[in-house]
Design an enzyme around this catalytic site. Sequence first.
Site, PDB file in Angstrom:
ATOM      1  N   HIS A 345       0.834  -1.202   0.000  1.00  0.00           N
ATOM      2  CA  HIS A 345       0.000   0.000   0.000  1.00  0.00           C
ATOM      3  C   HIS A 345       0.867   1.249   0.000  1.00  0.00           C
ATOM      4  O   HIS A 345       0.569   2.223  -0.690  1.00  0.00           O
ATOM      5  CB  HIS A 345      -0.940   0.001   1.205  1.00  0.00           C
ATOM      6  CG  HIS A 345      -2.050   1.003   1.083  1.00  0.00           C
ATOM      7  ND1 HIS A 345      -2.060   2.195   1.781  1.00  0.00           N
ATOM      8  CD2 HIS A 345      -3.181   0.999   0.328  1.00  0.00           C
ATOM      9  CE1 HIS A 345      -3.152   2.870   1.463  1.00  0.00           C
ATOM     10  NE2 HIS A 345      -3.845   2.168   0.589  1.00  0.00           N
ATOM     11  N   CYS A 346       1.947   1.225   0.765  1.00  0.00           N
ATOM     12  CA  CYS A 346       2.864   2.379   0.829  1.00  0.00           C
ATOM     13  C   CYS A 346       3.492   2.689  -0.529  1.00  0.00           C
ATOM     14  O   CYS A 346       3.845   3.824  -0.813  1.00  0.00           O
ATOM     15  CB  CYS A 346       3.984   2.120   1.831  1.00  0.00           C
ATOM     16  SG  CYS A 346       3.461   1.714   3.497  1.00  0.00           S
TER      17      CYS A 346
END
Length: 356
Positions: A345-346
């Site tokens: 996600h990052c």
Amino acid sequence: MSSFNEVIFNSSPKKNGYRFPAEWAKHEATWLSWPHKEASWPGKLETIYEPYCQFIKIIAEGEKVRINVNDEATKAFATAKLEKVGADLTNIEFYFQPTNDAWCRDHGPAFLLNAEGSKKAVVDWGYNAWGDKYPPYDLDDVIPTKIAHHFELPLYNPDIVMEGGSVEFNGAGTILTTTACLLNENRNPHLNKEQIEQYLLEFYGAEQVLWLGDGIVGDDTDGHIDDITRFVNEDTVLTVVESNPLDENYLLLQENLEALKAMRLLNGKPLNIVKLPMPSPVIHEDTRLPASYANFYIANSAVIVPTFRDVNDKIALEIIQGVFPDRKVVGIDSTDIIWGLGSFHCLSQQEPALLK
């Protein structure tokens, strides 16, 4: 003298009918910034490319993947790595927009849609590498503006620091965030909580902000929400809990759980809370890493979940599959990637599809 609201919000995205869609809304593309910074993965940069390219391969099955690269040599290197895992290169585009680092969730553009879904806009929040921890970051800071200019999209510049990993959206007017990150003095010390809320509401086109407390141990972002609690539909969250009372994450995650139970959505309803386990501590060179199954990415055709060679991997994947019946859930080993203190996600930022 003009009020704070008049000065800052005389032409905000919200006033112009824009909002930030939920991550599960249909994407046109996913944006990435190709990893190249050795200091982010000391001694492991080469080992992350295989799982990173597997990540891209799965996304590209259902949408375009748009990758910021520094130069032609980086593009050629990336292409070779992607060919090796069998990624669909016809769905992958490269943009010569140099970056300092790979964390596109935080330095990439926040794409908005208007109410009809017929127009996009971009918000270029300020970016200071999580409180000036990892300079330089000047190239990362201008990525959203470059993308907006390339696609000739309306651009908003709030002129305060905000990271994509620090905010979570239900697509129905609610933002979830943490005090540990957004109220940290290394971000916007000139703003109080109420003023930060106003920025969030006006520039993301939302109606309420719900606040949790701390993030997990080892998170160098000062407590990003995307490691602890994620919306999976308008009224349901997945939230990580630690089962070992002796673990240093146990109490803070219990506090977050209790806070979630007390929250109410705009319609007055409580959240539907689904618990997600934590993996056993992931340690590298005596450093506890922010390993969490909550750092999954919702792509058009799949939900991609970091795994850690842990007994809880299978349990977490089954729980996440249970809340995403319309998408396949895919686990990819993130044991090396998490050495960079972030995961899938990052590394990614979605671009919504136009609805008409």
